[in-house]
Design a protein around this motif. Structure first.
Motif, PDB file in Angstrom:
ATOM      1  N   ASN A   1       0.805  -1.260   0.028  1.00 28.46           N
ATOM      2  CA  ASN A   1      -0.009   0.071   0.008  1.00 28.46           C
ATOM      3  C   ASN A   1       0.999   1.232   0.002  1.00 28.46           C
ATOM      4  O   ASN A   1       0.352   2.280  -0.619  1.00 28.46           O
ATOM      5  CB  ASN A   1      -0.947   0.249   1.054  1.00 28.46           C
ATOM      6  CG  ASN A   1      -1.945   1.137   1.235  1.00 28.46           C
ATOM      7  OD1 ASN A   1      -2.815   1.367   0.093  1.00 28.46           O
ATOM      8  ND2 ASN A   1      -2.124   1.894   2.075  1.00 28.46           N
ATOM      9  N   TYR A   2       2.112   1.311   0.496  1.00 32.75           N
ATOM     10  CA  TYR A   2       2.946   2.242   0.738  1.00 32.75           C
ATOM     11  C   TYR A   2       3.214   2.868  -0.843  1.00 32.75           C
ATOM     12  O   TYR A   2       3.053   3.818  -1.082  1.00 32.75           O
ATOM     13  CB  TYR A   2       4.095   2.023   1.348  1.00 32.75           C
ATOM     14  CG  TYR A   2       5.000   3.223   1.696  1.00 32.75           C
ATOM     15  CD1 TYR A   2       4.747   4.153   2.699  1.00 32.75           C
ATOM     16  CD2 TYR A   2       6.339   3.307   1.076  1.00 32.75           C
ATOM     17  CE1 TYR A   2       5.517   5.180   2.893  1.00 32.75           C
ATOM     18  CE2 TYR A   2       7.044   4.620   1.089  1.00 32.75           C
ATOM     19  CZ  TYR A   2       6.770   5.413   2.335  1.00 32.75           C
ATOM     20  OH  TYR A   2       7.514   6.440   2.527  1.00 32.75           O
TER      21      TYR A   2
ATOM     22  N   LYS B   1       0.057   4.269  -2.733  1.00 28.98           N
ATOM     23  CA  LYS B   1      -0.229   5.705  -2.077  1.00 28.98           C
ATOM     24  C   LYS B   1       0.827   6.537  -2.770  1.00 28.98           C
ATOM     25  O   LYS B   1       0.310   7.645  -3.135  1.00 28.98           O
ATOM     26  CB  LYS B   1       0.048   5.805  -0.638  1.00 28.98           C
ATOM     27  CG  LYS B   1      -0.968   5.104   0.163  1.00 28.98           C
ATOM     28  CD  LYS B   1      -2.303   5.797   0.097  1.00 28.98           C
ATOM     29  CE  LYS B   1      -3.262   4.959   1.330  1.00 28.98           C
ATOM     30  NZ  LYS B   1      -4.636   5.765   0.777  1.00 28.98           N
TER      31      LYS B   1
ATOM     32  N   GLU C   1      -0.628   7.252  -6.179  1.00 26.72           N
ATOM     33  CA  GLU C   1      -1.767   7.946  -5.940  1.00 26.72           C
ATOM     34  C   GLU C   1      -1.554   9.549  -5.999  1.00 26.72           C
ATOM     35  O   GLU C   1      -2.207  10.247  -6.248  1.00 26.72           O
ATOM     36  CB  GLU C   1      -2.703   7.368  -4.960  1.00 26.72           C
ATOM     37  CG  GLU C   1      -3.339   6.159  -5.221  1.00 26.72           C
ATOM     38  CD  GLU C   1      -4.488   5.875  -4.233  1.00 26.72           C
ATOM     39  OE1 GLU C   1      -5.483   5.548  -4.580  1.00 26.72           O
ATOM     40  OE2 GLU C   1      -3.843   5.964  -3.030  1.00 26.72           O
ATOM     41  N   ARG C   2      -0.216   9.887  -5.224  1.00 31.60           N
ATOM     42  CA  ARG C   2      -0.111  11.297  -5.029  1.00 31.60           C
ATOM     43  C   ARG C   2       0.424  12.004  -6.412  1.00 31.60           C
ATOM     44  O   ARG C   2       0.428  13.044  -6.517  1.00 31.60           O
ATOM     45  CB  ARG C   2       1.158  11.343  -3.959  1.00 31.60           C
ATOM     46  CG  ARG C   2       0.682  11.000  -2.559  1.00 31.60           C
ATOM     47  CD  ARG C   2       1.507  11.488  -1.742  1.00 31.60           C
ATOM     48  NE  ARG C   2       1.683  10.793  -0.430  1.00 31.60           N
ATOM     49  CZ  ARG C   2       2.275  10.047   0.281  1.00 31.60           C
ATOM     50  NH1 ARG C   2       3.235   9.404  -0.694  1.00 31.60           N
ATOM     51  NH2 ARG C   2       1.992   9.258   1.373  1.00 31.60           N
TER      52      ARG C   2
ATOM     53  N   ARG D   1      -6.471   4.593  -8.192  1.00 32.87           N
ATOM     54  CA  ARG D   1      -5.929   3.440  -7.298  1.00 32.87           C
ATOM     55  C   ARG D   1      -5.935   2.111  -7.782  1.00 32.87           C
ATOM     56  O   ARG D   1      -4.886   1.295  -7.891  1.00 32.87           O
ATOM     57  CB  ARG D   1      -6.950   3.226  -6.236  1.00 32.87           C
ATOM     58  CG  ARG D   1      -6.246   2.178  -4.869  1.00 32.87           C
ATOM     59  CD  ARG D   1      -7.121   2.117  -3.882  1.00 32.87           C
ATOM     60  NE  ARG D   1      -6.778   1.400  -2.549  1.00 32.87           N
ATOM     61  CZ  ARG D   1      -5.637   1.791  -1.847  1.00 32.87           C
ATOM     62  NH1 ARG D   1      -4.825   2.899  -2.207  1.00 32.87           N
ATOM     63  NH2 ARG D   1      -5.246   0.713  -1.212  1.00 32.87           N
TER      64      ARG D   1
END
Length: 362
Positions: A53-54, A57, A60-61, A66
């Protein structure tokens, strides 16, 4: 009605508290043993989802959606695993198999070295006798060889089960990446907000940051020890370096235990080489502990070293190796949640008396 003094109340609380804690630990250990296989698969899948998930994320930034971000991270992870499976893993397995086969020869060399020390001591007038130590070492190592051999046979027999477990972990990790936020928000919604929000933040910080840090530290130890052992001409250096790096997953004491075990095994073959390996590994460990670890780990756990050792012992008692690995982040999550709740409580304006009336501070 007569009340007990405060010190007697405290003694009663402590006297009743420890048996209750011990009973809860025993109940948890029995629960884990009954559902050990299921809990292990779910835990590995959850940790994998936490780690993956890191990078999701991060994508996503930079304006990735997603689902495409998850697909990209999964493809990159699979590519890295394939590269490792083609290059590093076969060599490590071959070295480990050859090491197990050569252990009896190393034991004989160790016995010859001990006999030489005894002869040297008797020549100098020192009554040295290593018979008891020799017998204990040989018995322990023979037992471990038998255990490892039975595990290798069991691994060969349970290959199909291992493939099914691996596929289950992969599928669960993907679903946790896609739907984990919704599931977690639903679970947190059951808990009062003043507890649920601090718990969610503390869990993310402790588990995600802790395991990412441990993984980076383990890779650092393995990647730096491999060329070092090659330079020192350590037999089976790749397997030993990977073992020490993997030991880093056990927080606080894992790397030290790995270095100690590797040193003892190498000393069976060559005492001087074992000392060289010990010195080199400690130097690299100090670089890791003093330069790399503080920047990665920071103070997000905030646990006393004694508390960490107690957590490791409790985790090992409840769930074995898996319990040892997750004990510290769980304890850090509990402590972080309590600290955040206290911090929120301290920010709430408290009423005070002013001129006979109640007013709020702040």
């Amino acid at each position: 009605m007569r009340r007990f003094p405060t010190n007697l109340q405290n003694l009663a609380i402590i006297g009743l508290g420890f048996p209750v804690i011990g009973l809860n630990i025993w109940v948890l250990s029995q629960f884990f043993r009954y559902f050990e296989h299921l809990i292990t698969i779910l835990t590995i899948a959850a940790l994998s989802a936490f780690l993956l998930n890191y990078p999701v994320k991060i994508l996503e930034r930079i304006h990735f959606r997603r689902i495409p971000a998850i697909i990209g991270v999964l493809l990159l992870t699979i590519a890295l695993l394939v590269i490792l499976g083609v290059t590093v893993v076969p060599s490590a397995l071959d070295q480990t198999t050859e090491l197990i086969q050569q252990i009896p020869e190393w034991l004989q060399a160790s016995n010859d070295n001990i006999n030489a020390w005894e002869e040297w001591g008797k020549g100098k007038g020192f009554p040295i006798d290593f018979n008891v130590l020799r017998t204990q070492i040989n018995a322990k190592i023979d037992t471990q060889i038998q255990i490892i051999g039975s595990q290798v046979v069991g691994l060969a027999v349970g290959t199909l089960s291992g493939v099914i477990d691996t596929l289950s972990i992969v599928v669960l990790s993907v679903y946790m990446l896609i739907y984990g936020d919704r599931l977690w928000q639903g679970l947190i919604g059951i808990i009062p907000e003043r507890i649920g929000m601090p718990l969610s933040e503390s869990l993310r910080l402790n588990f995600q940051n802790f395991f990412i840090s441990q993984l980076i530290l383990g890779i650092f130890m393995a990647s730096t020890l491999t060329p070092t052992f090659f330079f020192l001409k350590v037999p089976f250096g790749l397997s030993f370096a990977i073992f020490i790096g993997a030991s880093e997953l056990i927080p606080f004491i894992g790397a030290s235990l790995g270095i100690g075990l590797v040193t003892i095994v190498i000393m069976l073959k060559n005492f001087g080489l074992g000392i060289s390996v010990l010195i080199a590994a400690i130097v690299i460990q100090q670089v890791k502990d003093n330069l790399l670890a503080p920047k990665l780990m920071g103070e997000f756990i905030g646990l006393n070293p004694v508390a960490i050792l107690i957590c490791l012992l409790i985790g090992g008692q409840i769930a074995g190796l898996l319990g040892v690995i997750v004990a510290v982040p769980i304890a850090g999550t509990i402590k972080g949640t309590i600290d955040l709740i206290r911090q929120q409580h301290s920010l709430v304006p408290q009423p005070e008396f002013v001129g006979g009336s109640i007013e709020e501070k702040g």
